[in-house]
Scaffold this active site. Structure first.
Site, PDB file in Angstrom:
ATOM      1  N   GLU A  36     108.541  72.668  83.990  1.00 19.94           N
ATOM      2  CA  GLU A  36     108.840  72.105  85.304  1.00 19.94           C
ATOM      3  C   GLU A  36     107.982  72.886  86.306  1.00 19.94           C
ATOM      4  OE1 GLU A  36     112.933  72.369  86.592  1.00 19.94           O
ATOM      5  OE2 GLU A  36     112.437  71.383  88.493  1.00 19.94           O
ATOM      6  N   ARG A 262     115.477  81.513  73.038  1.00 21.07           N
ATOM      7  CA  ARG A 262     114.487  81.890  74.037  1.00 21.07           C
ATOM      8  C   ARG A 262     114.138  83.362  73.900  1.00 21.07           C
ATOM      9  NH1 ARG A 262     114.935  81.141  79.554  1.00 21.07           N
ATOM     10  NH2 ARG A 262     115.523  79.009  79.159  1.00 21.07           N
ATOM     11  N   LYS A 272     112.675  81.662  86.336  1.00 20.66           N
ATOM     12  CA  LYS A 272     111.784  81.384  87.466  1.00 20.66           C
ATOM     13  C   LYS A 272     112.511  81.529  88.792  1.00 20.66           C
ATOM     14  CE  LYS A 272     110.367  77.641  85.402  1.00 20.66           C
ATOM     15  NZ  LYS A 272     109.786  76.316  85.113  1.00 20.66           N
TER      16      LYS A 272
HETATM   17  P1  ATP Z   1     113.400  79.452  83.449  1.00 23.58           P
HETATM   18  O1  ATP Z   1     114.854  79.352  83.072  1.00 23.58           O
HETATM   19  O2  ATP Z   1     112.790  80.756  83.167  1.00 23.58           O
HETATM   20  O3  ATP Z   1     113.130  78.983  84.820  1.00 23.58           O
HETATM   21  P2  ATP Z   1     112.949  76.967  82.248  1.00 23.58           P
HETATM   22  O4  ATP Z   1     113.457  76.766  80.879  1.00 23.58           O
HETATM   23  O5  ATP Z   1     113.714  76.382  83.362  1.00 23.58           O
HETATM   24  O6  ATP Z   1     112.670  78.502  82.446  1.00 23.58           O
HETATM   25  P3  ATP Z   1     110.822  75.110  82.014  1.00 23.58           P
HETATM   26  O7  ATP Z   1     109.668  74.924  82.903  1.00 23.58           O
HETATM   27  O8  ATP Z   1     111.863  74.054  81.984  1.00 23.58           O
HETATM   28  O9  ATP Z   1     111.475  76.497  82.384  1.00 23.58           O
HETATM   29  O10 ATP Z   1     110.348  75.454  80.546  1.00 23.58           O
HETATM   30  C1  ATP Z   1     109.248  74.903  79.886  1.00 23.58           C
HETATM   31  C2  ATP Z   1     109.392  75.189  78.419  1.00 23.58           C
HETATM   32  O11 ATP Z   1     109.380  76.589  78.182  1.00 23.58           O
HETATM   33  C3  ATP Z   1     110.707  74.667  77.877  1.00 23.58           C
HETATM   34  O12 ATP Z   1     110.458  74.023  76.649  1.00 23.58           O
HETATM   35  C4  ATP Z   1     111.538  75.901  77.714  1.00 23.58           C
HETATM   36  O13 ATP Z   1     112.463  75.738  76.684  1.00 23.58           O
HETATM   37  C5  ATP Z   1     110.488  76.964  77.399  1.00 23.58           C
HETATM   38  N1  ATP Z   1     110.957  78.302  77.789  1.00 23.58           N
HETATM   39  C6  ATP Z   1     111.399  78.695  78.997  1.00 23.58           C
HETATM   40  N2  ATP Z   1     111.797  79.979  78.984  1.00 23.58           N
HETATM   41  C7  ATP Z   1     111.602  80.427  77.720  1.00 23.58           C
HETATM   42  C8  ATP Z   1     111.825  81.671  77.055  1.00 23.58           C
HETATM   43  N3  ATP Z   1     112.330  82.728  77.696  1.00 23.58           N
HETATM   44  N4  ATP Z   1     111.502  81.755  75.743  1.00 23.58           N
HETATM   45  C9  ATP Z   1     110.988  80.707  75.097  1.00 23.58           C
HETATM   46  N5  ATP Z   1     110.756  79.513  75.653  1.00 23.58           N
HETATM   47  C10 ATP Z   1     111.062  79.353  76.953  1.00 23.58           C
HETATM   48 MG    MG Z   2     114.342  74.402  83.398  1.00 27.42          MG
END
Ligand code: ATP
Ligand code: MG
Length: 557
Positions: A36, A262, A272
């Site tokens: 995102e 994760r 983020k």
């Molecule tokens: P955050 O919670 O850190 O904001 P998010 O999951 O909301 O991260 P996205 O932009 O939705 O961020 O994530 C893009 C991809 O990266 C998704 O497939 C998510 O599952 C993966 N991802 C995000 N954080 C991690 C992590 N700590 N380890 C592994 N994969 C991750």
């Molecule tokens: Mg997300």
């Protein structure tokens, strides 16, 4: 890393190989990385990138880069740009054009209309608090909305008017009609569309209703013919809903959601939203501050794509949540930088050292190998002379026995040069040493074969020929291993006040005058350093990437 096929398969590879052996998806493997664009990528995303693109590569498949841009209020083009750059920098290339969920808004809308016509979706006029109260708890079934029984005609009319912009934000939502008593809370008539009169970074003002993640993600996977949709564990209980929506629309091959744990790292935060707070409240200097666990921060700090890929490979994929030691990441950057960097001399906290028996105005070039770890390494010359700098803490007046550096009456070797002996020193009114007076033994030139046992070898630079630089030393951004793990204390309370130390007056060997941003070096005895992006030929700036040894392992004991 190497010998891929000798390593045992991780659980995702096992699923893929089984699918391939059964001829599923016409033997295709197609993954995607779906960020995102609401912030910069962090090391957790890097893990997901390495995993998704790695699987695409390993199985001769494809990997899409798809921006999951369904929430216009938080998403920006700046983030899109940085994410594209980070993915490329990590060494990966996506299949075809970059994809955006917003490209599918019309298709998603049409599918929503189809669901309404089939009596599987309805417009609810209740506010979000009421809806969430009525959802019940895992133990207690939810309550059906009074609007659940609306006719298809009424729903079509209201949804069309939501689309046309007739209602205010929050006035209505479109919900899927699934099961208010399902043991899975996600299935209790989830919201599909909400009204948001907000400007979208790509579709502008065309839409004022936006699909929810759950109504967009699986469908986007389906549109792009993704075979294996890999996400993190928190989406496990969304899977029945992911499949329910696909049941309504999909024909033929359909994507399969697979969850993995994760990446969590100690001494940092990785969401983020939290990282944005650090940026907006000026705890750090931007998303790419070298203390940030972002890809751009690690890059600016001096990490290499190889070191991050090796790290991601080593930690593998897990089915259960766990926490990885920050020092493991540092191990991998050390390992790579050890192979690729030139060894140079830099004095961070200089004190004058004068060789009293060396002629004034004379200089001699001493030859040093750039990188002894690399057999093809070049050599370079460094100027030696009468007036030098060494580190202040390499000299001590009353040294304890185990001080293997310079002290009055004792000898040390100057790296690549001669054995010197400390004869005397000069102090200022406060007793601070301002100059160390030594003699050198001309017979002991490095490489001459003449030597004798001395306590230590010190790095040094020539006073007249050296160049000035600012050096930035970093420590962990948080003093606590788990900054988010304290119920009543905000994570920012654990920010390390000493995480950045700026040394404005460092002396470097002249070889470094032409170093450009992102160039990397080993400063002998001090660690690995990289030229900062703010560095100019007038003002050189270096960041310490990592020290030579793991100083945290010691501190912990
Ligand atoms: P955050 O919670 O850190 O904001 P998010 O999951 O909301 O991260 P996205 O932009 O939705 O961020 O994530 C893009 C991809 O990266 C998704 O497939 C998510 O599952 C993966 N991802 C995000 N954080 C991690 C992590 N700590 N380890 C592994 N994969 C991750
Ligand atoms: Mg997300």
């Amino acid at each position: 890393m190497e010998a891929d096929n000798e390593k045992s398969l991780n659980f995702i590879e096992q699923i893929i190989e089984k699918d391939l052996s059964e001829g599923k998806n016409s033997n295709r493997v197609h993954t995607r990385f779906p960020p995102e664009p609401n912030g910069y990528l962090h090391i957790g995303h890097a893990k997901s990138i390495c995993l998704n693109f790695g699987l695409g590569k390993k199985y001769n498949g494809k990997t899409n880069l798809r921006f999951d841009d369904t929430n216009p209020t938080k998403e920006e083009d700046e983030y899109v740009k940085s994410i594209v750059e980070d993915v490329k920098w990590l060494g990966f290339d996506w299949d075809g054009e970059i994809c955006y969920t917003s490209d599918y808004f019309q298709q998603l809308y049409d599918w929503a209309v189809k669901l309404i016509k089939e009596g599987k979706a309805y417009v609810d006029d209740q506010d979000s608090e009421t809806i969430s109260e009525q959802r019940g708890t895992p133990q207690k079934p939810g309550i059906e909305s009074p609007f659940r029984a609306r006719t298809v005609e009424e729903n079509l009319d209201l949804f069309e008017r939501m689309h046309a912009g007739e209602f205010e934000d929050g006035a209505k939502v479109l919900r899927a009609k699934v099961d208010m008593s399902s043991p899975n809370m996600q299935m209790r008539d989830p919201v599909m569309y909400r009204i948001m009169h907000a400007h979208h970074h790509r579709t502008g003002d065309k839409w004022c209703i936006y699909p929810m993640y759950d109504f967009a993600h699986g469908q986007s996977d389906y549109i792009e013919k993704i075979t294996h949709s890999i996400c993190t564990l928190e989406f496990e209980n969304h899977k029945p809903l992911y499949n329910w929506f696909l049941d309504q629309i999909a024909e033929g091959d359909r994507p399969q959601q697979i969850e993995f744990a994760r990446l969590n790292l100690n001494y940092t935060v990785m969401s983020k939203r939290k990282l944005l707070q650090l940026v907006e409240e000026n705890y750090v200097n931007g998303w790419d501050d070298p203390r940030m666990p972002t890809v751009s921060g690690l890059r600016r700090r001096g990490y290499t794509p190889e070191s991050i890929r090796n790290f991601a490979d080593r930690i593998g994929v897990a089915k259960r949540d766990n926490v990885i030691e920050y020092s493991l990441l540092e191990f991998f950057v050390r390992e790579h930088l050890n192979k690729i960097t030139d060894r140079v001399m830099a004095v961070l906290d200089p004190v004058k050292l004068t060789i009293t028996n060396y002629p004034e105005g004379k200089f001699e070039d001493l030859e040093l190998i750039n990188n002894p770890e690399d057999e093809n390494s070049d050599k370079r010359n460094i100027p030696f002379g009468r007036n030098l700098f060494i580190e202040k803490n390499d000299f001590m007046i009353d040294a304890p026995k185990k001080f293997f550096r310079l002290t009055p009456g004792k000898e040390v070797r100057l790296k690549g040069a001669y054995i010197i002996k400390c004869e005397d020193y000069i102090t200022d009114d406060n007793g601070n040493v301002t100059e160390i007076l030594c003699t050198y033994d001309p017979e002991t030139k490095s490489g001459s074969g003449v030597s004798r046992k001395v306590k230590g070898t010190l790095h040094w630079v020539n006073d007249e020929k050296c160049i000035n630089a600012e050096v930035r030393l970093y420590d962990r951004l948080f003093t606590d291993e788990d900054p988010l793990g304290h119920k009543d204390v905000d994570f920012k309370e654990f920010i390390n006040p000493k995480s950045l130390q700026v040394l404005p007056n460092c002396k470097l060997e002249p070889h470094l005058a032409t170093a450009k941003p992102e160039d990397k070096f080993q400063f002998m005895r001090l660690g690995y350093f990289c030229v900062d992006k703010e560095s100019t030929s007038e003002k050189l700036i270096f960041n310490r990437t990592v020290s030579l040894k793991d100083s945290w392992a010691k501190k912990k004991k």
